[in-house]
Structure formats: structure tokens, C-alpha cells
Design an enzyme around this catalytic site. Structure first.
Site: not given
Ligand code: S3P
Length: 432
Positions: A170, A350, A319, A28, A125
Site C-alpha cells: 500500500s 469494489r 484502481d 503529494r 475504512r
Molecule cells: C494511493 C494508493 C492506493 C490507491 C489510491 C491512491 C496513493 O491506495 O488505491 O487510490 O495515492 O497512495 P492503497 O495505498 O490503499 O493501496
């Protein structure tokens, strides 16, 4: 590094260390720095392959990113709406965050044409979760199977504001929509079924965007926004600290001090679960750094007991579930992980991969569509295991190998570089 690594059981771990910068915050910081006017300095950036993928894409779009040293970079942004068209395909490598957040940025800059792809894992994905809401805002996105999978092509449009009710919690989906809202006049809102990590909201606000959050599960951004370059200090990644928290908990006689770890409440599910399991973890010297809470974590070994985790806790430790499965193998009693079907669409499936690989070490694990069930404690025996190119699986299997009787051979250990380039060196230093 070699194609495989031999891991031996450890008696205990001891030492003081700093885990590398938070991966989510690193992505970010690079993205907002690239979109902002003026200069952004990022301190503590994760020098892992995922943020490197983000930096590569942003450079191709006109941002200047220069290394001051391996963990400090200077970003000269283009200003919002001023990215230049990339002359080649943007490659997000293994990084879902890069691809999904870039979709929101690229779809909302009128006239900008982009193509995006990633490695074998990323191309399998789901991207429909981002292209759907963006399309409802008026985005033009093409991809395999109707925009569901990369490679993708995007022709940026002037979007209309939208309130997206996401079926999944998410942060990648939420962030993609909020980033698309930056150039969209009016309020763009996202409501989630449970709270996901809020680094985008915090950092957007720090860069000058109007972001509205409250106790509800809705976030809003007001466009058009103006972003101004900032200094970002990236805390250590609690998702990387998780491997040491579990390893030190389960190896009797261990004690580690992990300095400068991010303890944002949307990420601390791992601390709550380990504490519920009886872990001995202390948060020392809590402080705030560039808008994110940080502390030092002291962990001492303890006899863990089984627990149940599910519901709104899952996005707060999503994670860390692979390494929690390893903790469950050392714990007395049953551990149940449920509501974690999202793990099936991470860098690997996973749930399936952890069950399959831990079984090679002799573990008995029940796999359910949305989780795992593990009765502990169990004695593991060294074997040859594969991380299926998934960094977090590789490091979780390494933690399991410390407990096993005999040697474990791990294929493709270098995949850990995605989020933790020095993991193997640090492991060697901590083993007594
Ligand atoms: C993340 C959000 C999560 C996480 C990924 C990093 C992020 O994924 O599993 O490692 O930086 O916004 P999801 O948004 O698919 O849950």
C-alpha cells in the site's frame, strides 16, 4: 448536476483529449509543498474533490495555497516541523490518501494536536494499517475502536526510527511512514510484499530529502530532512485514462488519443493487462517530466480476450480493476481477477459493488473473497444502477452503459468529481 443521469449506448468514441492531473501526485505535491521551505508551483494539479480536501487541511495547518488558475497553484510552505495547530477538525472528505498521509505528517511534529475525520465512506475504512506502524515509532493516535477508524485524534511526538515490514502493498501506508520519518532522526524503512506506486519516493527526492531505494522492496528515508520548494508538473492520471482505454477498446470503430498520461512503471499494470487481452494501445512520444515518465496513448478498438491477473501485478492496477471488469464482459473467454481483496476497503467494497451493479445490467459475474470471475462476451441491458458514492464505480458503470442495449440510469453521477470533474462533459464530446 441532477440526482441521476441517463446514459445511452454509444456506437463509437473518437477524439483527442487530456485527462486531468494524477490524483496521487497532486496530493503529494500539495503536501510536500506545504512542508517545504519557500515556494512550490504545481502545474496540472487535479482540480478534483480529493486534492481540494488535502489543500483545505494544509491551509488549516498554516500553509498558504493560492490558485493561479484552476490547475495551477502556488504553495508557500511552513518548513518541516513548523505546521501550526489547526483550530478545528481537519476534514479529509472522501480521500483515503489525504487522511493516511496526513497521519504520518501530524504524528511526527512534536506537540501538534490534531483531529481528523472524513465522510461516511472514509470513516468506515481501516486506519489501523497506518496507526499501528506509527504507534510503533512512538506516535500517539486515538480513534474509534482503538485507533482503527476515524475520527482520529493525534498528539505529535518526537518519533524513533523504525523498519516497518508491511503486510500489504500500500502506497498510502508506505508514504505515511516515510513522511513520519522526515522529522525522525536516523533511517526509517518500509519493506512491502510487492511494489506499490513510488510517487512519494520520487517527489521526496526532488524536494531534497535523502531517500534510498533499490531493486528490493525496501525504501528508506533519512531524517531529519530539509525540503525545499520546487516546480511540480503533474502528468495526466493513468487511472482516469483507464476509462477511455477500456471504452475505446470495446466499442468497435473507436480511436482516441490521450495526451500527456503518466506511465510510471508502478502504475502501468492496466496497459500490460489490456495488451495481454489483445488491446491496440500505442505509447507515443515517451518523455520525462519533473521526475515522472509521461507518454501520449493512442487506443483503437480491438476484440479483447479473457485473461488472468493477480499477485504483484495487482498493486500496479489496483484502481483500474472496476473498469477491467467491464472490459472482461466484452472479451472472448474467461477473465479471472485474484489477490485483489484490497478492493473491499476502497471508497466502496469494489468487488461486491461492481458485481452487484453489473448484475443489474444483466451480467453474470462470480464474486470470490479476493476477486471476480467473468465469462465473456456478454450482452448487457440498460437498467438503473448506483455507484455507492464511489467515483471509480460511477465511471466504470458509465463505460458498461455504452455497451448496453437501451438506457441506463446512473444515480449520483457527481461523485465522479472526486477524481475526474469533467468526466461527463468529456464523455459527451467523445461519443459519436
Ligand atoms: C494511493 C494508493 C492506493 C490507491 C489510491 C491512491 C496513493 O491506495 O488505491 O487510490 O495515492 O497512495 P492503497 O495505498 O490503499 O493501496
Amino acid at each position: 448536476m441532477n440526482d441521476s443521469l441517463t446514459l445511452r449506448p454509444a456506437s463509437r468514441l473518437q477524439g483527442t483529449l487530456r485527462v486531468p492531473g494524477d490524483k496521487s501526485i497532486s496530493h503529494r505535491a500539495l503536501m510536500l509543498g506545504a512542508l517545504a521551505e519557500g515556494e512550490t508551483i504545481i502545474q496540472g494539479l487535479l482540480p478534483g474533490e480529493d486534492p481540494i480536501s488535502t489543500a483545505r487541511c494544509l491551509r488549516a495547518l498554516g500553509a498558504e495555497i493560492t490558485e493561479i488558475n484552476s490547475t495551477e497553484v502556488r504553495v508557500r510552505g511552513t518548513g518541516l516541523g513548523q505546521l501550526k495547530e489547526a483550530s478545528d477538525i481537519l476534514d479529509a472528505g472522501n480521500s483515503g490518501t489525504t487522511l493516511r498521509l496526513m497521519m504520518g505528517i501530524l504524528a511526527s511534529q512534536p506537540g501538534l494536536f490534531s483531529t481528523l475525520t472524513g465522510d461516511h465512506s472514509l470513516r468506515s475504512r481501516p486506519m489501523g494499517r497506518v496507526s499501528n506502524p506509527l504507534s510503533q515509532m512512538g506516535a500517539q493516535i486515538w480513534g474509534r475502536q482503538g485507533g482503527k477508524y476515524a475520527p482520529l485524534a493525534i498528539l505529535g511526538q518526537s518519533l524513533k526510527p523504525f523498519h516497518y515490514h508491511s503486510p500489504i502493498a500500500s502506497a498510502q501506508v508506505k508514504s505515511a511512514v516515510l513522511l513520519a520519518g522526515l522529522l525522525t532522526p536516523g533511517q526509517t524503512l518500509v519493506t512491502e510484499p510487492a511494489r506499490s506506486r513510488d510517487h512519494s519516493e520520487r517527489m521526496l527526492r526532488a524536494f531534497g530529502a535523502k531517500v534510498y531505494t533499490d531493486e528490493s522492496l525496501t525504501v528508506a528515508v533519512e531524517g531529519p530532512a530539509q525540503l525545499v520548494g520546487q516546480t511540480v508538473i503533474v502528468p495526466g492520471d493513468i487511472s482516469s485514462a483507464a476509462f477511455w482505454l477500456v471504452a475505446a477498446s470495446i466499442l468497435p470503430g473507436s480511436e482516441l488519443l490521450l495526451e500527456n498520461v503518466g506511465i510510471n512503471p508502478t502504475r502501468t499494470g492496466i496497459l500490460e493487462v489490456l495488451q495481454a487481452m489483445g488491446a491496440d494501445i500505442q505509447q507515443l512520444n515517451p518523455r520525462e517530466q519533473a521526475g515522472e515518465p509521461v507518454a501520449d496513448l493512442r487506443v483503437r478498438s480491438a476484440q479483447l480476450r479473457g485473461t488472468t491477473m493477480g499477485g504483484s501485478l495487482i498493486p500496479r492496477l489496483v484502481d483500474e480493476i472496476p473498469v477491467l471488469a467491464v472490459a472482461a464482459l466484452a472479451a472472448e473467454g474467461k477473465t479471472i481477477i485474484r489477490d485483489a481483496e484490497e478492493l473491499r476497503v476502497k471508497e466502496s467494497d469494489r468487488l461486491a459493488v461492481m458485481a452487484q451493479e453489473l448484475r443489474k445490467l444483466g451480467a453474470q459475474i462470480q464474486e470470490h473473497p479476493d476477486g471476480l470471475e467473468i465469462q465473456g462476451p456478454q450482452q448487457l441491458t440498460g437498467a438503473s444502477v448506483s455507484p455507492h458514492t464511489d467515483h471509480r464505480v460511477a465511471m466504470s458503470l458509465a463505460v458498461a452503459s455504452l455497451l448496453a442495449r437501451g438506457e441506463t440510469t446512473l444515480e449520483n453521477p457527481e461523485c465522479a468529481r472526486v477524481s475526474y470533474p469533467d468526466f461527463w462533459t468529456t464523455l459527451n464530446q467523445l461519443i459519436l
